[in-house]
Design an enzyme around this catalytic site. Structure first.
Site, PDB file in Angstrom:
ATOM      1  N   ARG A 166      -1.483  34.351 -22.514  1.00  0.00           N
ATOM      2  CA  ARG A 166      -2.774  34.191 -21.822  1.00  0.00           C
ATOM      3  C   ARG A 166      -3.603  32.988 -22.247  1.00  0.00           C
ATOM      4  NH1 ARG A 166      -0.798  37.199 -17.935  1.00  0.00           N
ATOM      5  NH2 ARG A 166      -0.934  39.464 -18.244  1.00  0.00           N
ATOM      6  N   ASP A 193       8.546  40.790 -21.343  1.00  0.00           N
ATOM      7  CA  ASP A 193       7.569  40.551 -20.277  1.00  0.00           C
ATOM      8  C   ASP A 193       6.213  41.109 -20.708  1.00  0.00           C
ATOM      9  OD1 ASP A 193       6.428  39.656 -17.951  1.00  0.00           O
ATOM     10  OD2 ASP A 193       7.326  41.181 -16.646  1.00  0.00           O
ATOM     11  N   HIS A 231      -3.634  42.912 -20.639  1.00  0.00           N
ATOM     12  CA  HIS A 231      -4.847  42.842 -19.830  1.00  0.00           C
ATOM     13  C   HIS A 231      -5.960  43.544 -20.603  1.00  0.00           C
ATOM     14  CE1 HIS A 231      -2.780  41.299 -16.285  1.00  0.00           C
ATOM     15  NE2 HIS A 231      -1.843  42.205 -16.484  1.00  0.00           N
ATOM     16  N   HIS A 240       3.672  36.794 -22.087  1.00  0.00           N
ATOM     17  CA  HIS A 240       2.455  36.175 -21.556  1.00  0.00           C
ATOM     18  C   HIS A 240       1.383  36.244 -22.641  1.00  0.00           C
ATOM     19  CE1 HIS A 240       4.025  36.090 -17.393  1.00  0.00           C
ATOM     20  NE2 HIS A 240       4.655  37.192 -17.769  1.00  0.00           N
ATOM     21  N   HIS A 248      11.407  34.378 -11.115  1.00  0.00           N
ATOM     22  CA  HIS A 248      10.868  35.705 -10.803  1.00  0.00           C
ATOM     23  C   HIS A 248      11.418  36.040  -9.424  1.00  0.00           C
ATOM     24  CE1 HIS A 248       7.303  38.656 -10.796  1.00  0.00           C
ATOM     25  NE2 HIS A 248       7.927  38.837  -9.632  1.00  0.00           N
ATOM     26  N   PHE A 259      -0.956  44.002 -12.599  1.00  0.00           N
ATOM     27  CA  PHE A 259       0.392  44.348 -13.032  1.00  0.00           C
ATOM     28  C   PHE A 259       0.584  43.948 -14.494  1.00  0.00           C
ATOM     29  CE2 PHE A 259       0.747  43.521  -8.460  1.00  0.00           C
ATOM     30  CZ  PHE A 259       1.479  44.615  -8.016  1.00  0.00           C
ATOM     31  N   GLY A 260       1.277  44.783 -15.270  1.00  0.00           N
ATOM     32  CA  GLY A 260       1.651  44.343 -16.607  1.00  0.00           C
ATOM     33  C   GLY A 260       1.566  45.417 -17.666  1.00  0.00           C
ATOM     34  N   HIS A 274      13.454  39.669 -15.686  1.00  0.00           N
ATOM     35  CA  HIS A 274      13.137  41.100 -15.506  1.00  0.00           C
ATOM     36  C   HIS A 274      13.886  41.766 -14.344  1.00  0.00           C
ATOM     37  CE1 HIS A 274      10.396  39.150 -12.757  1.00  0.00           C
ATOM     38  NE2 HIS A 274       9.495  38.884 -13.676  1.00  0.00           N
TER      39      HIS A 274
END
Length: 426
Positions: A59, A306, A310, A57, A174, A324-325, A233
């Protein structure tokens, strides 16, 4: 010309060397040395094909405060990745050919890792109207997914598989049942009950994988081309068993596991630290051991990060409110080299394959074996140990659940088509 001297070579075919690798014109010119302007001493190190991450990700667009293409792709090459698949759950989602093309063009201009955008399976990732797969592929999309959300409508997923099949595009899912998952923030079970936290049950993953495999069976029966399903995942023993059974039955399904599900368990949540909050959640030790077995027996095709950055402020919120992350692009290989290969004797050849040829097969790309004429997208890895220090990350997410862990196998030189894009040689 670049000459890497006295280096061991490791790819999916095995280990050999030490050899002297001459690089020029974007390719490996010789494994027997030669004249070069730049000479690198590879003594004690090993050279592998560049890694490919199926699941990151970045972003951009919309949340560049967390990560952007520059910081994300710089983190990638520092982690040994020469190629990376970006997820489309941005703001707005990557659901048009124009959005795919814009990402490709900007990433190419940066000259770091090569970006292969994933495009949304449905418009705005709302799970209703399919996106134009053919046009997205022409623009550069390599797979379709509504990752970040679950595919609740089986009919839409079936239509997506049928649409993607003649194009050879995998559809990635997912796999969590939203009704079972609800607002869970950690693995459902005795520990969640003890801590008073809402649980996300392993059955949520297994139930959705079981349904998606039936949808795949339907699409396979209805399509003259072969639909391809990719499970993202994987985190549970039962989910893994379902994929294993499907593969043995000949279904065209592939699957990935993440560094965090392979090295951490729900026990990390005893401290209520949001650093360990991830979706799907960290599971029990039995699940983790099952995933390791899945890496060995071929049930799992790839290790995918994954990578989910953040802001520091977000991850310092309380466990119920924090997002989450986990960011992991820069530590994924050293982490698994140390925890799996060094500590458990996991075959190095297979580990490298899970970062290289495995993910390439998921995308339908040819393997990259280290021989004369091979494209020089490579990573030089140093076994010397050093601690994880997220303050030195290129990623904007400068925190890590592995802070302070002493790891070996760090990328010290990354090349893309013969160009040095990362160098940390001593």
């Amino acid at each position: 010309m670049i000459l890497i001297r006295n280096v061991r070579l490791v790819d999916a075919m095995g280990e050999r060397g030490p050899l002297d690798v001459l690089i020029g014109e974007g390719r490996i010119l010789s494994l027997e040395g030669g004249e070069a302007k730049q000479v690198v001493d590879g003594t004690g190190c090993f050279l592998a094909p560049g890694f490919l991450d199926l699941h990151a990700h970045l972003r951009e667009p919309g949340e560049e405060v967390k990560e952007d293409l520059f910081s994300g792709l710089l983190a990638a090459v520092r982690g040994g990745y020469t190629d990376l698949v970006s997820m489309p759950n941005t703001n707005p989602p990557v659901d048009t050919p124009e959005a795919v093309r814009a990402l490709k063009e900007k990433a190419k201009a940066l000259g770091l890792a090569r970006l292969h955008p994933a495009a949304a399976l449905t418009e705005k990732q709302e799970g209703k109207t399919l996106t134009p797969a053919g046009l997205l592929q022409e623009a550069g999309a390599v797979l379709l997914t509504d990752d970040g959300r679950t595919n609740e409508d089986a009919g839409v997923l079936a239509a997506g598989l049928l649409m993607a099949a003649p194009l050879g595009l995998p559809v990635a899912v997912h796999a969590e049942d939203a009704g079972l998952r609800r607002n869970g923030v950690m693995n459902d079970g005795p520990l969640a009950d003890l801590l008073g936290l809402p649980g996300n049950p392993p059955e949520a993953e297994a139930a959705r994988i079981a349904r998606d495999l039936e949808v795949l069976r339907y699409a396979l029966r209805r399509s003259p081309a072969t639909p391809r399903l990719h499970v993202q995942h994987l985190s549970t023993k039962r989910g893994l068993e379902l994929v294993r059974e499907a593969k043995r039955a000949g279904l065209p399904v592939t699957a990935e596991a993440t560094p965090h599900h392979l090295t951490l368990t729900e026990e990390a949540l005893r401290t209520f630290d949001p650093l360990f909050k991830v979706a799907p959640p960290l599971r029990g030790e039995e699940d983790r051991e099952a995933l390791l077995e899945g890496l060995l027996d071929g049930t799992l095709d790839a290790i995918a990060t994954d990578h989910a950055p953040h802001t520091q402020a977000e991850k310092e919120m309380d466990l119920l409110r924090a997002p989450f992350g986990i960011p992991s692009l820069e530590v994924a290989f050293p982490l698994l080299y140390t925890e799996l290969h060094l500590k458990r004797g996991f075959p190095l050849r297979r580990l490298v394959e899970l970062f290289t040829d495995g993910p390439r097969r998921v995308l339908g790309l040819p393997p990259l074996h280290l021989e004369e004429g091979t494209e020089a997208s490579l990573v030089l890895l140093d076994p010397k140990e050093r601690p994880v220090d997220p303050q030195g990350f290129a990623s904007k997410a400068r925190f890590s659940p592995w802070t302070g862990w002493r790891l070996g196998g760090w990328p010290v030189l990354t090349l893309v088509e013969g160009r040095i894009v990362h160098e940390a040689l001593e």
